[in-house]
Design a protein around this motif. Structure first.
Motif, PDB file in Angstrom:
ATOM      1  N   ALA A   2      45.579  41.592  32.142  1.00 29.89           N
ATOM      2  CA  ALA A   2      46.006  40.563  33.072  1.00 29.89           C
ATOM      3  C   ALA A   2      47.359  39.961  32.684  1.00 29.89           C
ATOM      4  N   ASP A  25      43.145  46.072  36.723  1.00 33.49           N
ATOM      5  CA  ASP A  25      44.466  45.477  36.506  1.00 33.49           C
ATOM      6  C   ASP A  25      44.666  44.321  37.473  1.00 33.49           C
ATOM      7  N   ILE A  26      44.831  43.138  36.911  1.00 37.17           N
ATOM      8  CA  ILE A  26      44.982  41.904  37.679  1.00 37.17           C
ATOM      9  C   ILE A  26      46.236  41.187  37.188  1.00 37.17           C
ATOM     10  N   ALA A  28      48.070  37.980  36.593  1.00 39.52           N
ATOM     11  CA  ALA A  28      47.624  36.588  36.473  1.00 39.52           C
ATOM     12  C   ALA A  28      48.522  35.839  35.504  1.00 39.52           C
ATOM     13  N   GLU A  38      39.268  33.251  36.913  1.00 40.55           N
ATOM     14  CA  GLU A  38      39.155  34.269  37.959  1.00 40.55           C
ATOM     15  C   GLU A  38      39.248  35.681  37.384  1.00 40.55           C
ATOM     16  N   VAL A  39      40.047  35.871  36.352  1.00 42.98           N
ATOM     17  CA  VAL A  39      40.123  37.183  35.697  1.00 42.98           C
ATOM     18  C   VAL A  39      38.763  37.542  35.088  1.00 42.98           C
ATOM     19  N   SER A  42      36.339  38.352  37.856  1.00 47.03           N
ATOM     20  CA  SER A  42      36.621  39.669  38.447  1.00 47.03           C
ATOM     21  C   SER A  42      36.127  40.796  37.544  1.00 47.03           C
ATOM     22  N   TYR A  87      41.318  31.163  28.227  1.00 46.25           N
ATOM     23  CA  TYR A  87      40.383  32.277  28.352  1.00 46.25           C
ATOM     24  C   TYR A  87      39.089  32.050  27.575  1.00 46.25           C
TER      25      TYR A  87
END
Length: 131
Positions: A2, A25-26, A28, A38-39, A42, A87
Protein backbone atom coordinates in the motif's frame (compact mmCIF):
# COMPACT_ATOMS: atom_id res chain seq x y z
CA UNK A 1 1.23 -3.52 -0.60
CA UNK A 2 0.00 0.00 0.00
CA UNK A 3 2.39 2.74 -1.09
CA UNK A 4 1.33 6.20 -2.26
CA UNK A 5 2.78 6.00 -5.77
CA UNK A 6 0.60 4.07 -8.22
CA UNK A 7 3.19 3.49 -11.01
CA UNK A 8 5.76 1.98 -8.64
CA UNK A 9 3.07 -0.14 -7.01
CA UNK A 10 1.83 -1.44 -10.36
CA UNK A 11 5.39 -2.43 -11.28
CA UNK A 12 5.90 -4.41 -8.07
CA UNK A 13 2.46 -6.04 -8.37
CA UNK A 14 3.26 -7.12 -11.94
CA UNK A 15 6.53 -8.68 -10.78
CA UNK A 16 4.76 -10.59 -7.98
CA UNK A 17 2.08 -11.86 -10.35
CA UNK A 18 4.66 -12.77 -13.02
CA UNK A 19 6.27 -15.31 -10.70
CA UNK A 20 2.95 -16.83 -9.69
CA UNK A 21 2.38 -14.91 -6.48
CA UNK A 22 -0.75 -13.18 -5.36
CA UNK A 23 -1.04 -9.65 -4.10
CA UNK A 24 -3.50 -6.89 -3.40
CA UNK A 25 -2.17 -3.56 -4.58
CA UNK A 26 -3.85 -0.54 -2.99
CA UNK A 27 -2.64 3.03 -3.33
CA UNK A 28 -2.99 4.58 0.12
CA UNK A 29 -1.55 7.39 2.23
CA UNK A 30 -0.12 5.65 5.30
CA UNK A 31 -0.31 8.94 7.22
CA UNK A 32 -4.10 8.70 7.07
CA UNK A 33 -5.40 6.40 9.84
CA UNK A 34 -8.67 5.80 7.95
CA UNK A 35 -6.76 4.76 4.82
CA UNK A 36 -4.70 2.33 6.91
CA UNK A 37 -7.87 0.79 8.37
CA UNK A 38 -9.31 0.46 4.85
CA UNK A 39 -6.16 -1.32 3.63
CA UNK A 40 -6.47 -3.86 6.45
CA UNK A 41 -10.19 -4.32 5.75
CA UNK A 42 -9.51 -4.82 2.03
CA UNK A 43 -6.88 -7.45 2.79
CA UNK A 44 -9.35 -9.33 4.98
CA UNK A 45 -12.06 -9.09 2.33
CA UNK A 46 -9.68 -10.39 -0.35
CA UNK A 47 -7.72 -13.02 1.58
CA UNK A 48 -9.98 -13.84 4.54
CA UNK A 49 -7.43 -12.84 7.19
CA UNK A 50 -4.08 -11.17 7.78
CA UNK A 51 -1.45 -13.63 8.94
CA UNK A 52 1.65 -11.45 8.67
CA UNK A 53 2.09 -7.70 8.35
CA UNK A 54 5.43 -6.01 7.67
CA UNK A 55 5.39 -2.32 8.51
CA UNK A 56 8.18 -0.71 6.54
CA UNK A 57 7.75 2.99 5.86
CA UNK A 58 9.97 5.89 6.64
CA UNK A 59 12.31 8.56 5.48
CA UNK A 60 15.83 9.40 6.56
CA UNK A 61 17.02 12.31 4.45
CA UNK A 62 20.49 13.77 4.70
CA UNK A 63 19.79 17.24 6.09
CA UNK A 64 21.52 19.97 8.00
CA UNK A 65 19.62 21.05 11.10
CA UNK A 66 20.41 24.71 10.38
CA UNK A 67 18.72 24.42 6.99
CA UNK A 68 15.40 22.68 7.73
CA UNK A 69 11.95 23.95 8.70
CA UNK A 70 9.86 22.82 11.64
CA UNK A 71 7.24 21.53 9.19
CA UNK A 72 9.84 19.34 7.46
CA UNK A 73 11.04 17.97 10.80
CA UNK A 74 7.47 17.17 11.82
CA UNK A 75 6.89 15.38 8.51
CA UNK A 76 9.97 13.17 9.07
CA UNK A 77 8.69 12.26 12.54
CA UNK A 78 5.23 11.44 11.14
CA UNK A 79 6.64 9.24 8.37
CA UNK A 80 8.82 7.29 10.76
CA UNK A 81 6.42 6.90 13.70
CA UNK A 82 2.79 7.76 12.98
CA UNK A 83 2.61 5.40 10.00
CA UNK A 84 3.36 2.43 12.23
CA UNK A 85 0.77 3.51 14.78
CA UNK A 86 -1.86 4.03 12.05
CA UNK A 87 -1.53 0.41 10.96
CA UNK A 88 -1.02 -1.16 14.39
CA UNK A 89 -4.51 -0.55 15.75
CA UNK A 90 -6.50 -2.05 12.86
CA UNK A 91 -4.01 -4.92 12.51
CA UNK A 92 -4.12 -5.79 16.20
CA UNK A 93 -7.93 -5.66 16.22
CA UNK A 94 -8.08 -7.92 13.17
CA UNK A 95 -5.49 -10.40 14.39
CA UNK A 96 -7.13 -10.69 17.82
CA UNK A 97 -10.33 -11.77 16.06
CA UNK A 98 -8.56 -14.54 14.12
CA UNK A 99 -8.24 -18.04 15.63
CA UNK A 100 -4.51 -18.18 14.87
CA UNK A 101 -3.75 -14.52 15.61
CA UNK A 102 -0.99 -13.17 13.42
CA UNK A 103 2.43 -11.58 13.34
CA UNK A 104 3.29 -7.90 12.99
CA UNK A 105 6.89 -7.04 12.15
CA UNK A 106 8.28 -3.53 12.05
CA UNK A 107 11.57 -2.64 10.44
CA UNK A 108 13.70 -0.22 12.38
CA UNK A 109 17.18 1.19 12.25
CA UNK A 110 20.33 1.37 14.30
CA UNK A 111 19.86 5.12 13.94
CA UNK A 112 17.47 4.82 16.89
CA UNK A 113 20.32 3.60 19.08
CA UNK A 114 23.03 5.97 17.97
CA UNK A 115 23.04 9.32 16.26
CA UNK A 116 24.02 9.52 12.62
CA UNK A 117 25.53 12.78 11.36
CA UNK A 118 23.03 14.83 9.31
CA UNK A 119 20.19 12.43 10.20
CA UNK A 120 19.07 13.88 13.53
CA UNK A 121 15.31 13.90 12.90
CA UNK A 122 15.39 10.35 11.53
CA UNK A 123 17.37 9.11 14.53
CA UNK A 124 14.98 10.88 16.90
CA UNK A 125 11.95 9.34 15.19
CA UNK A 126 13.49 5.89 15.43
CA UNK A 127 14.03 6.35 19.18
CA UNK A 128 10.30 6.81 19.75
CA UNK A 129 8.77 3.63 21.00
CA UNK A 130 5.65 2.23 19.41
CA UNK A 131 2.94 1.57 22.03
Amino acid sequence: MAPRRAPELASVAEAVLAVGGTCLDIVADALDPQAAAEVVASAVTTFGSVGIALLNAGQGPDISMDDVSTDHLSRIMELNYDVVVNYLNPLITQMKSQPDGGLIAHTNSLAGLMGIPRHGPYSAARQRRVP
